[in-house]
Scaffold this active site. Structure first.
Site, PDB file in Angstrom:
ATOM      1  N   ASP A 212      30.370 -12.625  50.479  1.00  0.00           N
ATOM      2  CA  ASP A 212      30.016 -13.561  51.552  1.00  0.00           C
ATOM      3  C   ASP A 212      28.673 -13.136  52.147  1.00  0.00           C
ATOM      4  OD1 ASP A 212      29.971 -15.229  53.767  1.00  0.00           O
ATOM      5  OD2 ASP A 212      31.320 -13.947  54.944  1.00  0.00           O
TER       6      ASP A 212
ATOM      7  N   ASN B  53      27.029 -15.585  54.413  1.00  0.00           N
ATOM      8  CA  ASN B  53      26.749 -16.399  55.609  1.00  0.00           C
ATOM      9  C   ASN B  53      27.830 -16.252  56.677  1.00  0.00           C
ATOM     10  OD1 ASN B  53      28.716 -17.801  54.320  1.00  0.00           O
ATOM     11  ND2 ASN B  53      27.802 -19.830  54.603  1.00  0.00           N
TER      12      ASN B  53
ATOM     13  N   ASP C  81      31.100 -16.351  56.947  1.00  0.00           N
ATOM     14  CA  ASP C  81      32.252 -17.228  57.197  1.00  0.00           C
ATOM     15  C   ASP C  81      33.518 -16.702  56.513  1.00  0.00           C
ATOM     16  OD1 ASP C  81      31.653 -17.730  54.583  1.00  0.00           O
ATOM     17  OD2 ASP C  81      31.499 -19.907  54.762  1.00  0.00           O
TER      18      ASP C  81
ATOM     19  N   ASP D  91      29.872 -16.799  48.493  1.00  0.00           N
ATOM     20  CA  ASP D  91      28.936 -17.918  48.287  1.00  0.00           C
ATOM     21  C   ASP D  91      27.937 -17.629  47.175  1.00  0.00           C
ATOM     22  OD1 ASP D  91      27.072 -16.182  49.677  1.00  0.00           O
ATOM     23  OD2 ASP D  91      28.106 -16.808  51.521  1.00  0.00           O
TER      24      ASP D  91
ATOM     25  N   ASP E 115      32.940 -23.855  35.037  1.00  0.00           N
ATOM     26  CA  ASP E 115      34.327 -24.192  34.764  1.00  0.00           C
ATOM     27  C   ASP E 115      34.407 -25.712  34.654  1.00  0.00           C
ATOM     28  OD1 ASP E 115      37.218 -23.897  34.755  1.00  0.00           O
ATOM     29  OD2 ASP E 115      36.854 -22.025  35.824  1.00  0.00           O
TER      30      ASP E 115
ATOM     31  N   ASP F 199      39.046 -25.932  31.320  1.00  0.00           N
ATOM     32  CA  ASP F 199      40.339 -25.769  31.996  1.00  0.00           C
ATOM     33  C   ASP F 199      41.443 -26.648  31.402  1.00  0.00           C
ATOM     34  OD1 ASP F 199      41.615 -24.730  34.625  1.00  0.00           O
ATOM     35  OD2 ASP F 199      42.051 -26.873  34.716  1.00  0.00           O
TER      36      ASP F 199
ATOM     37  N   GLU G 281      40.675 -22.980  27.663  1.00  0.00           N
ATOM     38  CA  GLU G 281      41.937 -22.478  28.199  1.00  0.00           C
ATOM     39  C   GLU G 281      43.007 -23.321  27.522  1.00  0.00           C
ATOM     40  OE1 GLU G 281      44.433 -21.722  32.290  1.00  0.00           O
ATOM     41  OE2 GLU G 281      43.575 -23.663  31.860  1.00  0.00           O
TER      42      GLU G 281
ATOM     43  N   HIS H 178      41.628 -15.093  37.267  1.00  0.00           N
ATOM     44  CA  HIS H 178      42.006 -15.455  38.638  1.00  0.00           C
ATOM     45  C   HIS H 178      43.429 -16.001  38.732  1.00  0.00           C
ATOM     46  CE1 HIS H 178      40.861 -19.020  36.533  1.00  0.00           C
ATOM     47  NE2 HIS H 178      41.460 -19.753  37.458  1.00  0.00           N
ATOM     48  N   ASP H 179      44.122 -16.114  37.592  1.00  0.00           N
ATOM     49  CA  ASP H 179      45.498 -16.629  37.591  1.00  0.00           C
ATOM     50  C   ASP H 179      46.523 -15.527  37.352  1.00  0.00           C
ATOM     51  OD1 ASP H 179      44.658 -19.262  37.908  1.00  0.00           O
ATOM     52  OD2 ASP H 179      44.544 -19.609  35.746  1.00  0.00           O
TER      53      ASP H 179
END
Ligand code: NOJ
Length: 561
Positions: free
Chosen positions: A21, A23, A25, A29, A98, A200, A257, A332-333
């Site tokens: 990150d 910025n 939040d 990013d 992706d 995907d 995938e 990420h899964d």
């Protein structure tokens, strides 16, 4: 074997939300991605896969796309993405996006139009059905749980179809106009300079058009959608056309995938004229669970032998069709590999992380590294379901309770298998928010992270991070590159049951990998394996007799040229 421009790549997957990150939040990013390009390059990485950064309501963290040709403001802007592309290029790093074209978000303009006006051309971009009695059209269960059919508000007896969450309506690939829109969008990204795509959920494009119910396979009376909506006859028409209209024109790299491709169809996917450059090897990804959609049903009792057989079989089958596999330990899964493949917590050490890295890095195909894997990140333990963000984790928890499981056991399964395990913020240093952000991150930090961060590991020459760098160097070492890239694959049988061993062989060069995936000492004889190129843990080789301490690994090289 033919050579392809992408065969020497090492790919790094960024999950932008959790990478860096800048910025303030609490959400990663594009600028954060730019800031760490040097770090990524030093791993020997030549290509980055960026998980979705398109405009999205983030129900499925960006895999629900509301605008295919714009960047979500949480991540930055299209201009910033262009800077990322050109900064990556300066470092000889290609970028793949992706590509999520099985479904959109329910906030996509096409879907909004389809709902607002049933007569609009967009209605047929999606799959709507009306029934006489108001019952759902069939008993298919979506991947994230519950029916694949969602009632349409204000339209009695009418439903739309979704393979994943209700907020992810499936696109109707039977419609040629829709397909053309998708191809134009893909080519627009390729024109912009991306090298290709990770594609995907691609085996879901085709559904059985009889839309028939099947006998239930669960206590909910439903049947998994994969039986009628994954790898169904006729999918070849869509995949061939997709390739010809887009990827082929740009010599793009594509990584499918592609869950559930039967062995007999593998050639069509990754053979010399296959739909994709490569597909992920998922043969052992879910080795730890009994049921991949309903994780709450508990963990499987897998053995190293099962893992070895899965790994080797997929490599051998891919070899037979002259196809390439994308080799992955994490994404990420999935939970973190150290937590998944090393059952005893005490063994989940940096040494074990390095041993696992050695296991997959020299397999035929292209190694993919998921952010944080290269520092040996581990799963977390959460005390309450409210600490999870992932839609499928929360659904699984609810399904478990409905099925009579206690809160404790439901939570234990989710802790083990949740996709959020991989989605916690990247650990750059040992500060409160690990240098990821200076404010509370969107998802809680990992709670087992002592000594596991980039800053600490850069300073330790024996760290997991420095080991990944060495693997990158060896992979690109000109003396060994040909055999690593195109060498034949030869499993080594007759090893102790917890040792995984294989060779890569090409014109008098032999690369040998041994990995002991247990905490017990392993001993065996090995002949003609040459000199040690890399080593993890305690290993002695004396007169061809090998002794490997628990969770150790070695790469040997023999050069008869
Ligand atoms: C696979 C993606 O990797 C996953 O994160 C997503 O939830 C589904 N496809 C649906 O797009």
């Amino acid at each position: 074997m033919s050579t392809k421009w992408w065969q020497n790549e090492i790919v790094y997957q960024i999950y932008p939300r959790s990478f860096q990150d800048t910025n303030h939040d609490g959400i990663g990013d594009i600028q954060g991605m730019i800031d760490h390009l040097d770090y990524i390059q030093e791993l020997g990485v030549t290509m980055i896969w960026v998980s979705p950064i398109y405009k999205s309501p983030m129900v499925d963290m960006g895999y629900d796309i509301a605008d295919y040709q714009d960047i979500d403001p949480q991540f930055g802007s299209l201009d910033e993405f262009k800077v990322f592309l050109s900064e990556a290029k300066k470092r000889h790093i290609k970028v793949i996006m992706d590509l999520v074209v099985n479904h959109t978000s329910d906030q996509h303009e096409w879907f909004k139009q389809a709902l607002a006006d049933p007569k609009s051309k967009y209605r047929d971009y999606f799959i709507f059905k009306t029934t006489d009695d108001g019952d759902v059209p069939n008993n298919w269960r979506s991947i994230f749980g519950g029916s694949t059919w969602e009632p349409v508000a204000d339209e009695p007896n009418t439903f739309y179809f979704h393979t994943f969450a209700p907020q992810q309506p499936d696109l109707n690939w039977e419609n040629p106009a829709l397909r053309q829109e998708i191809y134009q969008m893909i080519n627009w990204w390729l024109e912009l300079g991306v090298a290709g795509f990770r594609v995907d959920a691609i085996t879901h494009l085709k559904k059985d058009l009889d839309w028939a119910s099947l006998p239930a396979d669960g206590s909910d009376g439903l049947v998994s959608v994969i039986k009628k909506g994954q790898n169904r006859p006729g999918i070849d028409v869509f995949l061939n056309e997709l390739k010809q209209e887009t990827f082929d024109k740009y010599d793009a790299i594509t990584v499918g995938e592609a869950y559930g491709v039967p062995e007999k169809d593998l050639k069509k996917y990754i053979g010399p004229n296959g739909y994709f450059s490569m597909i992920f090897d998922f043969s052992y990804m879910n080795i730890d669970v009994l049921n991949t959609d309903e994780w709450y049903r508990g963990r499987s009792q897998w053995t190293v032998k099962d893992l070895r057989e899965a790994l080797f079989e997929s490599q051998q089958v891919a070899g037979q069709v002259h196809g390439t596999l994308a080799n992955v330990l994490e994404n990420h899964d999935q939970p973190r590999v150290l937590s998944k493949l090393v059952p005893d917590k005490h063994d989940q050490t940096p040494t074990a992380a390095k041993a696992l890295a050695t296991m997959y890095y020299f397999l035929p195909g292209v190694p993919f590294i998921y952010q944080g894997q290269e520092i040996g990140m581990k799963n977390f333990v959460r005390k309450d379901i409210s600490e999870f963000n992932d839609v499928s984790s929360i659904n699984n928890y609810q399904m478990a309770l409905k099925d009579g499981y206690s809160k404790e056991s439901a939570l234990a399964s989710i802790n083990d298998k949740s996709r959020d395990n991989a989605r916690v913020p990247m650990q750059w240093n040992d500060s409160k928010f690990a240098g990821f952000s200076d404010t509370e991150p969107w998802l809680g930090m990992g709670n087992d992270r002592e000594g596991i961060d980039v800053q600490t590991e850069l300073a330790d020459e024996n760290s997991v991070l420095n080991y990944y760098k060495k693997l990158g160097q060896l992979h690109h070492d000109l003396a060994w590159q040909s055999v690593t890239t195109t060498g034949d694959f030869q499993p080594i049988d007759s090893l102790p049951e917890n040792v995984i061993g294989y060779q890569r062989i090409l014109d008098g060069q032999v690369l040998t990998v041994f990995v002991n995936l247990s905490h017990e000492l392993a001993e065996f004889d090995a002949h003609n394996v040459g000199d040690r190129l890399e080593k993890v843990g305690d290993i002695t080789i004396d007169n061809d007799h090998v002794k490997m301490a628990g969770y150790s690994a070695v790469v040997m090289g023999l050069n008869a040229n």
